[in-house]
Design an enzyme around this catalytic site. Structure first.
Site, PDB file in Angstrom:
ATOM      1  N   ARG B  26       8.077  22.980  -9.067  1.00  0.00           N
ATOM      2  CA  ARG B  26       9.384  22.444  -8.679  1.00  0.00           C
ATOM      3  C   ARG B  26       9.376  21.973  -7.223  1.00  0.00           C
ATOM      4  O   ARG B  26      10.031  20.993  -6.872  1.00  0.00           O
ATOM      5  CB  ARG B  26      10.475  23.529  -8.839  1.00  0.00           C
ATOM      6  CG  ARG B  26      11.092  23.586 -10.229  1.00  0.00           C
ATOM      7  CD  ARG B  26      12.161  24.703 -10.326  1.00  0.00           C
ATOM      8  NE  ARG B  26      11.957  25.438 -11.557  1.00  0.00           N
ATOM      9  CZ  ARG B  26      11.625  26.704 -11.656  1.00  0.00           C
ATOM     10  NH1 ARG B  26      11.469  27.438 -10.566  1.00  0.00           N
ATOM     11  NH2 ARG B  26      11.428  27.271 -12.833  1.00  0.00           N
ATOM     12  N   SER B  45       3.872  33.958 -20.293  1.00  0.00           N
ATOM     13  CA  SER B  45       5.294  34.097 -19.923  1.00  0.00           C
ATOM     14  C   SER B  45       6.124  34.806 -20.978  1.00  0.00           C
ATOM     15  O   SER B  45       7.126  34.280 -21.450  1.00  0.00           O
ATOM     16  CB  SER B  45       5.912  32.713 -19.680  1.00  0.00           C
ATOM     17  OG  SER B  45       5.233  32.063 -18.653  1.00  0.00           O
ATOM     18  N   CYS B  49       8.738  43.805 -21.586  1.00  0.00           N
ATOM     19  CA  CYS B  49       9.820  44.792 -21.715  1.00  0.00           C
ATOM     20  C   CYS B  49      10.482  44.713 -23.078  1.00  0.00           C
ATOM     21  O   CYS B  49      11.174  45.633 -23.497  1.00  0.00           O
ATOM     22  CB  CYS B  49      10.890  44.563 -20.664  1.00  0.00           C
ATOM     23  SG  CYS B  49      10.256  44.099 -19.066  1.00  0.00           S
ATOM     24  N   ARG B  76       4.667  20.618 -18.093  1.00  0.00           N
ATOM     25  CA  ARG B  76       5.145  20.557 -16.698  1.00  0.00           C
ATOM     26  C   ARG B  76       3.978  20.425 -15.721  1.00  0.00           C
ATOM     27  O   ARG B  76       4.076  20.815 -14.562  1.00  0.00           O
ATOM     28  CB  ARG B  76       5.945  21.821 -16.380  1.00  0.00           C
ATOM     29  CG  ARG B  76       7.316  21.833 -17.034  1.00  0.00           C
ATOM     30  CD  ARG B  76       7.969  23.205 -16.895  1.00  0.00           C
ATOM     31  NE  ARG B  76       9.366  23.168 -17.324  1.00  0.00           N
ATOM     32  CZ  ARG B  76       9.761  23.218 -18.590  1.00  0.00           C
ATOM     33  NH1 ARG B  76       8.867  23.306 -19.569  1.00  0.00           N
ATOM     34  NH2 ARG B  76      11.040  23.186 -18.899  1.00  0.00           N
ATOM     35  N   TYR B 434      38.894  48.230 -12.098  1.00  0.00           N
ATOM     36  CA  TYR B 434      39.553  49.250 -12.897  1.00  0.00           C
ATOM     37  C   TYR B 434      40.513  48.634 -13.898  1.00  0.00           C
ATOM     38  O   TYR B 434      41.374  47.834 -13.544  1.00  0.00           O
ATOM     39  CB  TYR B 434      40.342  50.240 -12.019  1.00  0.00           C
ATOM     40  CG  TYR B 434      41.352  51.013 -12.837  1.00  0.00           C
ATOM     41  CD1 TYR B 434      40.906  51.870 -13.848  1.00  0.00           C
ATOM     42  CD2 TYR B 434      42.723  50.852 -12.660  1.00  0.00           C
ATOM     43  CE1 TYR B 434      41.822  52.545 -14.647  1.00  0.00           C
ATOM     44  CE2 TYR B 434      43.639  51.525 -13.454  1.00  0.00           C
ATOM     45  CZ  TYR B 434      43.182  52.367 -14.450  1.00  0.00           C
ATOM     46  OH  TYR B 434      44.066  53.018 -15.252  1.00  0.00           O
TER      47      TYR B 434
END
Lengths: 460, 460
Positions: B26, B45, B49, B76, B434
């Site tokens: 970029r 990529s 997790c 890219r 709240y």
């Protein structure tokens, strides 16, 4: 009993007043401090914020909203006198006059220390028919009970809510939950004027999606009544909306008529002005807190009026500590508020664009869409985050979030960052909790901060 | 093509490496910067997790975990070479040697700028049987696929998870979701050693309540195999646990063998040491980030190793900006982590008691129980919050939360407060969101802060 025993008088038996009384009692026993509290209503220490959920049926019993009953307060040596209205403050003489509403009996009570926690009163537009049966405010438990009585007695199924702020949208949800066709009539261009209009638009769209008829830019001119005298419709400048019940959710004003008559200092919004220890300015032995005071907005540096139970409780805690001979302060607010309409969550903190402009600040904005969880994790819900940052410095000024599950409480991150005076650049590196069930790898708040950084740089 | 075109070489095609590559792209187009990336695995990529949720069935397809495929990177103008392992770093010569794993072909590639993002490798205890079929790590998508293949092929229903940290508890949930009887064998006195033992105890109790057999204080000595050579049980010093499948969730270590061989600076935990711009210390043109580096803990002032996708992404962003000729820094972490086992949410940030002790800090603790919503609001879930504050100063040192829905992400408030260096006294006045559906009138974090203030005062 000590000869130096002092008397603390508390006006108002809800969150701020009774938190103050309870904390003062914790600080000093009845031998040292007598505590007398006056409440004109039927209930003490209740959650006014819970009323929409009781009306909507999520909360089954009124009593669940009551944190502490008058009897419980009395068991802690707080002489709480219910249905007793203070009618006059004599600051010079150090005394208050109170009337028992049921008997009409009046008497003066002297004080060494005074807490004014008279709360707020709902705005009622001065229009024809406003007092007709079937038109309800929802400020107190008594109001909530009256509305529930009306709902039980009413055959119709059409409700009009006047106002589209927190109370308005929460009452819209409550009435939907009770099976009503709900129309929300709103003066502003979009609902939730505590948000910028672009974010309010998202609320408008979501509420329309929930089947609520949203009427924006509309001024209510008249409440129309039927032959029985009861409400039958709400008229605006342009149209009429049939209504079997009308709920007023236009907002509240500080209830400071006593204080005004006594010459105590009031701010531009009619709220009492206090110092950081919540003492009424210029008065050593008078404190005030809750919905009747103005609070310092830490972001704009100006006073605001915010009626919110969490502030009232904090004020009460500070007041009780100080009135009990200790030391505590309430530094101010950043203007955090969260709410929901059905599954739509709405949150804001800090300044809106117009607040920033009014405060003389130049700023940039960044709005992003993200999700509450990793996109691949079940239940990931969309949310839109708007961030406002000061030009040049990049200091965070405000955040608004509209989304589904997991959206609202994310605003707390921004509330802490505002309190700490963080820049959006600093925020991009915040170590926020990440795991796929709880957040994308870049939390939405971080995504917004990154875009805000770019906007700050571009603005130069 | 510009004559000054530089080449950026990236080792490792997952979060840190490819975030760096993407951000560098970029910043600078292919005319100015050539980017070559090497990844020894089959995938680029991806969200490591997310593996437990894929194994557990919450995520249907492996591809959902892949943020960007090799083809997308190549589109890219990033020359990402898959199944190609870097086998040697020649720092002096400014080049790396890489081997195509499928052909065995090796070649040197020179670089002007280098990013080391070699990740982490799971700890595998050196015990007999550890390599038997049916024993699985879950570090990579390849690992996850192998485990899923085993689960599909296995008739049995008994699983043993070795380790009770994040990976261990998440894999316990995954295996429960797949219908296994799960036993978790754990070296520590309680699960989740990233919490203090008193909070880990709550996790133990909740996991037991979920039907998981929790074996604490147990050292695995051997993996027992059947006649077919496959795992049949896990032996500890005191007992044997039958197992049709074994998952290793003992933790990970920085994968820095290349860096070590090249003489790059490593910390006590074996991770690369970088400066704030994520440059490897002493090397102008080499950056490193993600699971292979140590990061600065802003609370203790010491380096730590934390393998977490959110940090890897932030590192990659910073590295790519710098390698692309811009300027960015990663200031450090406060140690925030969130996880869940079924409906139990687990969160922590900052220092545990033993971390604080190790850092030479004296401290007080405060533990409170509260709820995620107003008590009267449906779905209000219990949570326990433990807060650690420095003695005398009252500075916040750490927070741990164990509870149900709404517990985990509340730790973010503490993460921001830690970053800002707030005292617990300051925290009591935080303006957190709240409304009854979202919080009690005193948010649990505020309740903990209030108790911590009292503890600080009492400690003197």
């Amino acid at each position: 009993m000590s000869p130096s025993r002092e008397r603390l008088v508390v006006i108002g038996g809800d969150a701020a007043g009774m938190s103050a009384a309870s904390q003062a009692r914790r600080m000093r026993g009845p031998d040292e401090l007598e505590i007398v509290a006056f409440e004109r209503g039927h209930f003490s220490s209740y959650s006014a914020c819970g009323i929409p959920y009781w009306v909507g049926g999520d909360v089954a019993e009124r009593e669940e909203l009551i944190a502490r009953s008058p009897e419980e307060h009395r068991a802690r040596d707080i002489d709480l006198r219910m249905r007793t209205e203070v009618t006059e403050l004599d600051i010079e003489g150090g005394r208050v006059r109170a009337r028992e509403l049921d008997t009409g009996a009046e008497a003066w009570t002297s004080y060494d220390k005074l807490v004014i926690a008279t709360g707020a009163r709902p705005v009622r537009p001065r229009i024809p028919g406003i007092d007709a049966p079937g038109v309800h405010g929802v400020q107190t438990l008594d109001d909530g009970q009256a509305l529930l009585d009306t709902l039980s007695a009413t055959r119709g199924r059409r409700a009009v809510v006047v106002g589209a702020g927190y109370i308005g949208v929460e009452m819209a949800e409550a009435l939907i939950n009770r099976g009503y066709e709900v129309t929300v009539v709103n003066r502003g261009a979009e609902p939730m004027s505590t948000l910028d209009p672009d974010m309010g638009r998202l609320v408008h769209e979501a509420m329309t999606g929930l089947g609520i008829t949203m009427v924006d830019d509309a001024e209510v001119t008249k409440i129309l009544t039927g032959a029985d005298g009861r409400v039958r419709a709400v008229a605006t400048t342009s149209a009429e909306y049939p209504a079997d019940v009308v709920v007023l959710g236009i907002g509240v004003r500080p209830e400071t008529s006593l204080a005004r008559a006594a010459g105590l200092p009031l701010g531009d919004r009619g709220g009492l002005l206090t110092d950081l220890a919540m003492r009424v300015r210029g008065h050593e032995n008078i404190w005030s807190g809750g919905d009747c005071v103005e609070v310092l907005d830490l972001v704009s540096g100006r006073e605001r009026h915010i009626a919110l139970g969490t502030h009232a409780n904090k004020h009460g805690q500070v007041i009780g500590t100080n009135a009990g001979g200790g030391y505590a302060t309430f530094p101010g607010v950043v203007g955090t508020a969260v709410s929901k309409v059905c599954d739509l969550e709405i949150a804001r903190t800090g300044l809106r664009e117009k607040d920033a402009r009014r405060a003389g600040l130049q700023f940039v904005t960044a709005t992003i869409s993200s999700t509450s969880r990793a996109r691949y994790y079940p239940g990931a819900a969309d949310m839109t985050v708007k961030m406002i940052a000061e030009r040049r410095t990049g200091k965070l000024l405000g955040v608004q979030i509209v989304g589904r599950e997991g959206a609202a409480k994310r605003v707390d991150v921004a509330a802490v960052a505002l309190t700490a005076g963080m820049t959006v650049d600093r925020m991009t590196a915040l170590d926020l909790g990440y795991a796929p069930p709880f957040s994308p790898v870049w939390d939405p708040v971080l995504v917004a901060a990154r875009k805000a950084v770019t906007a700050v740089r571009a603005a130069g």
